[in-house]
Design an enzyme around this catalytic site. Sequence first.
Site, PDB file in Angstrom:
ATOM      1  CB  SER A 154      -0.893   0.000   1.230  1.00 45.95           C
ATOM      2  OG  SER A 154      -0.094   0.146   2.377  1.00 45.95           O
ATOM      3  CB  CYS A 155       3.696   2.285   1.497  1.00 44.88           C
ATOM      4  SG  CYS A 155       2.468   2.486   2.804  1.00 44.88           S
ATOM      5  CG  PHE A 156       7.940   0.694  -1.595  1.00 46.85           C
ATOM      6  CD1 PHE A 156       8.190   1.609  -0.590  1.00 46.85           C
ATOM      7  CD2 PHE A 156       8.726  -0.448  -1.642  1.00 46.85           C
ATOM      8  CE1 PHE A 156       9.182   1.399   0.354  1.00 46.85           C
ATOM      9  CE2 PHE A 156       9.728  -0.672  -0.713  1.00 46.85           C
ATOM     10  CZ  PHE A 156       9.958   0.249   0.287  1.00 46.85           C
ATOM     11  CG  ASP A 165       4.143   6.418  -0.023  1.00 48.87           C
ATOM     12  OD1 ASP A 165       2.963   6.829  -0.039  1.00 48.87           O
ATOM     13  OD2 ASP A 165       4.642   5.852   0.968  1.00 48.87           O
TER      14      ASP A 165
END
Length: 444
Positions: A277-279, A282
Amino acid sequence: MKVSVIGTGYVGLVSGACLSHLGHTVVCVDVDPRKVDMIMEKNPPIYEKGLQELLDENVPARLTATTDLRKAVLESDLSLIAVGTPFDGQIIDLKYIRQVAKEIGEALKDKPDYHMVVVKSTVVPGTTTDVVLPILEEASGKTAGVDFGVGMNPEFLREGEAIEDFMQPDRIVFGGIDERSIDSLAALYEVFDKSDKVRTDPRTAEMIKYTANSLLATLISFSNEIANLCAAQKVDVAEAMHGVHLDRRFSPILPSGERVSPGFVSYVWPGAGFGGSCFPKDVKALVAHGENGGVPMQLLKSVIDVNNRQPQKMVDMLEDRLGDISGRKVTVLGVAFKPGTDDIRESPAIPVIRQLADKGALLTAFDPIARHEAERELGDKLSFRDTLDEAIADAEAILIMTAWPEFKALPEMISKLPGAPLLVDGRRMIEKDSVPNYAGIGLQ
Ligand SMILES: NC(=O)C1=CN([C@@H]2O[C@H](COP(=O)(O)OP(=O)(O)OC[C@H]3O[C@@H](n4cnc5c(N)ncnc54)[C@H](O)[C@@H]3O)[C@@H](O)[C@H]2O)C=CC1
Ligand SMILES: O=C(O)[C@H]1O[C@H](OP(=O)(O)OP(=O)(O)OC[C@H]2O[C@@H](n3ccc(=O)[nH]c3=O)[C@H](O)[C@@H]2O)[C@H](O)[C@@H](O)[C@@H]1O
């Protein structure tokens, strides 16, 4: 300290549970009553090693959950905002952050005491001071820096190791609008006397978080680009990387003569691509943020491009070896975006499974933890087995998509099968000569 944590996802719940373990009195707030009920029943809504024990230990004495944000804010000294910050295709979507800031501000209207508001979610530089702070002031009718403090405290935990990462942070970043805000944050983390601390302004704290994630994602895409070149050049990327990792600038030699990490450097290891859910979100958010401000973000755009293409390598390797895969029995091992979690968000396994299903492969799957999540998303594409043994029993090809430690046993298990299924290693976790029929990322 009395703490309210708004948003009880991976970051909010882990932070809340850990802070309660450290002696703070924590109330977790979520709009989802199901999550709130589960926490109060000591039943973790997400899978994370050690979380069950923390809920058993602290609910309800030091850790509670509620949907009542106003009451939680009024009864606490500090609020951590840990709601999602998705990428909407163009820019970071701050709707949850704005909503929570407004509700906290409305509660602060009726709070006579100083209150500290901290953004823990990952937000682009400027969000805390230019978006959150004005909403708080408008909704409360009060003044930041006088009636309440404002801070930004990025979180660096990894899913699967979240509790360990929270409890043993490499560094803690205190971004505050003034000294009092920074001191309030420092008080929250007082027990972490051995971790490095960074005292800074919110904008720099926000930038530190994006820079860290973007660098790690860049290392992975770099490794994957090199892996793809290695495969075309008949070179095994694992050997090439080992030779590079032994450079003491990457794996330093201690005064004792031993290496810090003998020949293995985290994130400089190829695979089927990064997910989670991040790299992905983001890096995209930082590219959009830079370009909206007139700064071209060529390298990070390529990091995303390389990553988007990487899952396809798994399908290509399979078709190279098997030819037409329609009607062929293929087993997918791992749907979680990484080991140790039930999270399948942006998992590279998802596009691979969809494509194999579209091409008519007969798909079987196994994941030790993420089965439930995967069945909800992909139930019509494949059929799950209860054990690894059952999953590979009559496979013509086996694809490793997630580096679950359980899969290390595959060479021995495969040696007992009547046939010699093709093993396509999307994480380069199995020794290439340990099975009769091996293909892997970065190997021809
Ligand atoms: N997942 C991770 O490993 C990490 C995530 N982050 C960042 O932390 C933030 C949160 O991420 P996750 O915990 O993964 O998100 P998540 O999606 O798992 O959880 C967010 C929670 O916020 C709740 N929520 C939404 N609106 C709300 C409202 N108005 N009031 C109360 N609760 C509300 C949702 O119901 C959900 O339970 C994101 O900005 C993410 O980039 C940072 C470090 C690690
Ligand atoms: O901001 C966040 O949400 C978090 O993002 C990542 O943590 P996470 O996504 O939970 O998991 P990682 O272990 O970093 O793995 C991310 C992805 O990269 C892949 N990866 C990782 C390492 C590697 O060498 N190669 C590789 O392909 C993994 O398989 C996985 O799909 C960062 O590591 C955390 O520090 C950060 O807090």
